[in-house]
Design an enzyme around this catalytic site. Structure first.
Site, short mmCIF file in Angstrom:
data_model
loop_
_atom_site.label_atom_id
_atom_site.label_comp_id
_atom_site.label_asym_id
_atom_site.label_seq_id
_atom_site.Cartn_x
_atom_site.Cartn_y
_atom_site.Cartn_z
N SER A 46 0.85 -1.19 -0.02
CA SER A 46 -0.04 0.04 -0.01
C SER A 46 0.80 1.19 -0.16
O SER A 46 2.30 1.29 0.26
CB SER A 46 -1.06 0.12 1.34
OG SER A 46 0.08 0.14 2.47
N SER A 170 12.97 10.39 6.77
CA SER A 170 12.03 11.37 7.04
C SER A 170 12.84 12.43 7.49
O SER A 170 13.68 12.35 8.18
CB SER A 170 11.01 10.66 7.95
OG SER A 170 10.19 11.99 8.50
N TYR A 197 10.60 7.22 16.90
CA TYR A 197 10.46 7.61 15.57
C TYR A 197 11.47 8.34 14.98
O TYR A 197 12.11 7.89 13.79
CB TYR A 197 9.21 7.83 15.17
CG TYR A 197 8.84 7.97 13.88
CD1 TYR A 197 8.61 6.92 12.95
CD2 TYR A 197 8.83 9.23 13.22
CE1 TYR A 197 8.60 7.09 11.48
CE2 TYR A 197 8.75 9.49 11.77
CZ TYR A 197 8.48 8.37 10.93
OH TYR A 197 8.23 8.61 9.62
N LYS A 201 14.51 7.24 12.22
CA LYS A 201 14.80 7.81 10.96
C LYS A 201 16.20 8.74 11.12
O LYS A 201 16.89 8.66 9.95
CB LYS A 201 13.89 9.06 10.75
CG LYS A 201 12.47 8.51 10.82
CD LYS A 201 12.09 7.78 9.44
CE LYS A 201 12.11 6.37 9.63
NZ LYS A 201 11.59 5.67 7.99
#
Length: 377
Positions: A46, A170, A197, A201
């Site tokens: 996806s 990111s 998170y 990254k």
């Protein structure tokens, strides 16, 4: 009335600036035909990963969708075959939260696929959800799993050079700070998740940098890619249900569609002439300078050593191709016209799981998890 028109004009002008600077992504160019080449895209059932895989398939590549959910992965492979007109789109099971699954995937891939030209680490999670592990799940899925997979597939990437590794990172890496005394501690609570998170990254950016150093002169280049602000499943997955109807229209207006988010990873995978920029960070299809913490070679080397331990790798493991996993003809793997084995570990067109080969024959060491997958993009 004039004030109203002026206000409307200012709002429209602001939106146009936002749209062309943030929402609209530059289209990827690069290599036109990928016939005879093989790409692996993780988390490609996806979102950004699926759009990345679609473009690679349209250009004629053999594309392996490396996803955790068999049902969703096979459905995505069926969709991409239909949309691209390329039947060389297959599914293989990969759960990045499980190091055993990563090793099983690498074993199955090396036994069934004679080529690997492009490896795109797209899969990632932004929170642990309801899962509580004894390790840092965010770091495991976003960095350690991809680190191990890259290491295990490096012999094939080297043999097929020039080849590329793309790590989807990111802009959140700017908030990251690696505390090596707590690197693999379990993450609890949304505040810790936000920090973890960002740390993962940052690890992506440092990994690409150190990998480029390790692979200098091999013909394998690597890049960290920021897809930009993207309206994907990852964006709304952790938003309370009552708030989603309010945020969906806003997300549609100011965030990129997954197709736009795929452009920078595709640029890093396909653009000709960027080999001297191996190890760098890209955003909006341009190289972008990072903060000192993301270009610290000493920290990058320390992270590499810590990642080796956390991935369970021994020094020198898989530095050379495993003869057991090589095709009979040593010169065969990277001839663009080399046929693929007659019975690779692949998926059949969905919805025919009963026709799919039994992965357990080549991945007998583990049982791949089938419970609802964590928040993987």
């Amino acid at each position: 009335m004039e004030t109203l028109l002026l206000g409307a004009g200012l709002v429209l002008g602001a939106y146009v600036l936002i749209y062309y600077n943030l929402v609209k992504a530059p289209p990827c160019g690069g290599i036109g035909s990928l016939r005879g080449r093989t790409a692996v895209v993780t988390g490609s059932n996806s979102g950004i990963g699926k759009m990345t895989a679609l473009e690679l398939a349209r250009r004629g590549a053999r594309v392996v969708l490396a996803c955790r959910s068999r049902e969703r992965g096979e459905a995505a492979a069926f969709d991409l075959r239909q949309e691209s007109g390329n039947n060389e789109v297959i599914f293989m099971a990969l759960d990045l939260a499980s190091l055993a699954s990563v090793r099983a995937f690498a074993t199955a891939f090396l036994r069934s696929e004679p080529r690997l030209d492009i490896l795109i680490h797209n899969a990632g999670i932004s929170s642990c959800g309801r899962t509580r592990e004894t390790f840092n799940l965010l770091l495991r899925v976003n960095h350690i799993g991809p680190f191990l997979l890259t290491h295990l597939l490096l012999p094939r990437l080297k043999t097929c050079a020039p080849s590329r590794v793309v790590v989807v990172s990111s802009a959140a890496h700017r908030r990251g700070h690696l505390d090596f005394t707590r690197l693999d501690r379990p993450v609890v609570g949304w505040q810790q998740e936000l920090r973890a998170y960002a740390d993962s990254k940052l690890a992506n950016v440092l990994f690409a940098r150190e990998l480029a150093t390790q692979l200098e002169g091999t013909g394998v280049t690597c890049y960290a890619a920021h897809p930009g602000p993207v309206n994907s499943e990852l964006f709304l997955r952790h938003v309370p249900g009552w708030l989603r109807p309010l945020l969906r229209p806003l997300a549609w207006l100011v965030l990129r569609a997954p197709k736009g988010g795929a452009q920078t990873p595709l640029y890093c995978a396909l653009q000709e002439g960027i080999e001297p920029l191996s190890g760098r960070y890209f955003a909006n299809c341009h190289v972008e300078e990072v903060l000192p913490a993301a270009r610290d070679d000493r920290i990058a080397q320390r992270l590499w050593e810590a990642s080796m331990r956390l991935a369970g790798l021994r020094p020198g493991e898989n530095d050379e191709p495993d003869e057991e996993l090589q095709p009979e003809d040593p010169g065969a793997p990277c001839s663009p016209n080399t046929p693929h084995p007659e019975e690779p570990t692949v998926s059949e067109p969905f919805p025919g799981p009963q026709n799919s080969p039994d992965l357990s024959k080549v991945t007998h060491r583990i049982q791949v998890k089938t419970e609802p997958e964590p928040q993987v993009s």
